[in-house]
Design a protein around this motif. Structure first.
Motif, short mmCIF file in Angstrom:
data_model
loop_
_atom_site.label_atom_id
_atom_site.label_comp_id
_atom_site.label_asym_id
_atom_site.label_seq_id
_atom_site.Cartn_x
_atom_site.Cartn_y
_atom_site.Cartn_z
N ILE A 267 69.73 78.37 -71.50
CA ILE A 267 68.81 79.27 -72.61
C ILE A 267 67.95 79.79 -72.23
O ILE A 267 66.16 78.65 -72.14
CB ILE A 267 68.57 78.35 -74.19
N GLU A 268 67.26 80.56 -72.30
CA GLU A 268 65.78 81.34 -72.24
C GLU A 268 65.29 81.74 -73.90
O GLU A 268 65.59 81.97 -74.37
CB GLU A 268 65.74 83.11 -71.35
N SER A 269 63.95 81.57 -73.61
CA SER A 269 63.18 81.76 -74.76
C SER A 269 61.37 82.03 -74.57
O SER A 269 61.19 81.63 -73.99
CB SER A 269 63.86 80.13 -76.33
N GLY B 77 63.92 60.24 -64.88
CA GLY B 77 65.17 61.19 -65.56
C GLY B 77 65.31 62.96 -65.22
O GLY B 77 64.79 62.97 -64.67
N ILE B 78 66.47 63.19 -66.18
CA ILE B 78 66.61 64.91 -65.71
C ILE B 78 66.08 65.25 -65.93
O ILE B 78 65.67 65.38 -67.77
CB ILE B 78 68.83 64.58 -66.22
N ILE B 79 65.48 66.66 -65.97
CA ILE B 79 64.95 67.21 -65.79
C ILE B 79 65.76 68.55 -67.37
O ILE B 79 66.62 69.13 -66.51
CB ILE B 79 63.89 68.47 -64.75
N VAL B 80 65.20 68.28 -68.12
CA VAL B 80 66.23 69.33 -69.55
C VAL B 80 65.37 71.12 -70.19
O VAL B 80 66.21 70.96 -70.62
CB VAL B 80 67.38 68.86 -70.28
N GLU B 81 64.03 70.66 -69.65
CA GLU B 81 63.36 72.51 -70.14
C GLU B 81 62.07 72.22 -68.96
O GLU B 81 61.47 71.38 -68.82
CB GLU B 81 62.83 71.57 -71.78
N THR B 82 61.78 73.35 -69.24
CA THR B 82 60.36 73.51 -67.99
C THR B 82 60.39 75.07 -68.42
O THR B 82 60.58 75.38 -69.55
CB THR B 82 61.17 73.85 -67.22
N GLU B 83 58.84 75.33 -68.17
CA GLU B 83 57.99 77.09 -68.58
C GLU B 83 57.46 77.02 -67.72
O GLU B 83 56.35 76.48 -66.49
CB GLU B 83 57.30 76.51 -69.97
N ASN C 86 60.40 85.21 -71.24
CA ASN C 86 61.22 84.41 -71.88
C ASN C 86 60.81 83.37 -70.95
O ASN C 86 62.31 83.64 -70.11
CB ASN C 86 62.50 84.89 -72.86
N TRP C 87 60.05 82.91 -70.69
CA TRP C 87 59.69 82.03 -69.67
C TRP C 87 60.04 80.83 -69.59
O TRP C 87 59.11 79.70 -69.59
CB TRP C 87 57.85 82.19 -69.20
N ARG C 88 60.19 80.12 -70.87
CA ARG C 88 60.86 78.77 -71.73
C ARG C 88 62.20 78.61 -71.04
O ARG C 88 63.28 79.55 -71.83
CB ARG C 88 60.03 78.73 -72.96
N VAL D 268 59.32 82.03 -61.25
CA VAL D 268 60.49 81.49 -63.15
C VAL D 268 62.23 81.59 -61.71
O VAL D 268 62.54 80.52 -62.64
CB VAL D 268 60.59 82.95 -63.62
N LYS D 269 61.86 81.26 -61.24
CA LYS D 269 63.45 81.40 -60.17
C LYS D 269 63.08 79.78 -60.07
O LYS D 269 64.28 79.02 -60.61
CB LYS D 269 63.45 81.58 -58.65
N ILE D 270 61.85 79.10 -60.04
CA ILE D 270 62.23 77.93 -59.97
C ILE D 270 62.44 77.40 -60.95
O ILE D 270 62.47 75.77 -61.02
CB ILE D 270 60.48 77.76 -58.67
N SER D 271 61.30 77.83 -62.13
CA SER D 271 61.39 77.18 -63.56
C SER D 271 63.28 76.52 -63.85
O SER D 271 63.66 75.66 -64.19
CB SER D 271 61.13 77.94 -64.09
N LYS D 272 63.71 77.51 -63.27
CA LYS D 272 65.28 77.46 -63.60
C LYS D 272 65.95 76.54 -62.82
O LYS D 272 66.71 76.18 -63.31
CB LYS D 272 65.88 79.10 -63.47
N GLU D 273 65.36 76.70 -61.55
CA GLU D 273 66.12 75.29 -60.42
C GLU D 273 66.02 74.28 -61.03
O GLU D 273 66.13 72.94 -60.11
CB GLU D 273 65.48 75.97 -59.29
N LEU D 274 65.05 74.08 -60.93
CA LEU D 274 64.24 72.69 -61.76
C LEU D 274 64.94 71.95 -62.84
O LEU D 274 64.89 71.33 -62.86
CB LEU D 274 63.07 72.66 -61.69
N LEU D 275 65.69 73.07 -63.39
CA LEU D 275 66.63 72.02 -64.20
C LEU D 275 67.42 71.92 -63.95
O LEU D 275 68.52 71.83 -63.21
CB LEU D 275 67.40 73.73 -65.49
N GLY D 276 68.07 70.15 -64.41
CA GLY D 276 68.58 69.86 -63.70
C GLY D 276 68.72 68.52 -62.55
O GLY D 276 69.13 67.92 -62.15
N LYS D 277 67.19 68.87 -62.35
CA LYS D 277 66.38 68.04 -61.09
C LYS D 277 66.43 66.97 -61.81
O LYS D 277 65.89 66.64 -62.76
CB LYS D 277 65.26 68.41 -60.19
N VAL D 278 65.48 66.06 -60.86
CA VAL D 278 65.28 64.78 -61.61
C VAL D 278 63.70 64.19 -61.33
O VAL D 278 63.67 64.01 -60.17
CB VAL D 278 66.20 63.61 -60.55
#
Length: 205
Positions: free
Chosen positions: A173-175, A40-46, A190-192, A18-28
């Motif tokens: 945003i977590e959903s 492209g910039i990663i803007v959504e993960t799950e 909420n892992w999206r 879950v932590k990795i998922s959040k940290e991937l946001l903003g990575k390229v």
DNA sequence: CGAATGATCGGCT
DNA sequence: GCCGATCATTCGA
């Protein structure tokens, strides 16, 4: 072409998917096929956490030819075909034996947008060019042939870079994830994750 | 060996 | 907003 800011094994092989998922946001996320480098910039993960997660292919440690990649050590690509049409790109995390993975659902086009437009047969840049896990793979040229690829290998065709793009926690945003209606005890997870206000996430709210 | 299934997309009403 | 496409993978016989 060694790249010092490419994410390495110490990033992927942590336990907390879950932590990795959040940290991937903003990575390229970068792909390099046919001499064309698209990024492209990663803007959504799950997040998908193997054995406990009813939405995961590896739920209850199901081990098959297809899912075995998820049990490998973190840092590999796991690509699979959904509905017979769509190639969905995942990143395998944690150590060998742990079937954790992060689904990359959407990116914001960054480099070689023309190439992505061509692959998608688009005339101009629209959010839906890369908003969604299936179409994102098309835009980047990723197919199931790339499943099992090592993202940390210097010569791989796909990798993820850290360009020091900062995403504040309050802008994440977590959903709930899709397809959890049948998994009641997992519905509260909420892992999206997506970046707030970004036009390139799939279907805002 | 055959049948059901699905973490989606795009077109149509 | 709803519905159908389309096929690798999985599971049961």
């Amino acid at each position: 072409m060694d790249n010092p800011i490419r994410l390495n094994l110490s990033f992927y092989q942590r336990e907390d998917v879950v932590k990795i998922s959040k940290e991937l946001l903003g990575k390229v996320l970068v792909s390099h096929f046919d001499n064309v480098k698209t990024a492209g910039i990663i803007v959504e993960t799950e997040a998908y956490r193997g054995p406990d997660d009813k939405a995961s292919h590896a739920y209850n440690n199901r081990y098959t030819n297809r899912t075995k990649v998820m049990y490998e050590a973190g840092g590999l690509a796991y690509v699979y075909l959904c509905y017979g049409i769509h190639h969905l790109f995942n990143v395998v995390t944690a150590k060998k034996g742990m079937a954790h993975a992060v689904l990359i659902r959407a990116i914001e086009p960054l480099e070689e947008i023309d190439a992505m437009l061509y692959r998608r047969n688009f005339d101009n840049l629209k959010p839906q060019l890369t908003a969604g896990p299936g179409v994102m793979s098309i835009a980047l040229g990723i197919t199931i042939a790339n499943s099992g690829m090592d993202l940390t290998h210097p010569n791989s065709n796909i990798w993820i870079e850290d360009r020091k793009i900062v995403v504040k926690p309050k802008n994440i945003i977590e959903s709930p994830r899709v397809g959890v209606a049948y998994a009641e005890e997992c519905a509260g997870w909420n892992w999206r994750f997506r970046i707030a206000g970004n036009k390139f996430t799939s279907k805002a709210k």
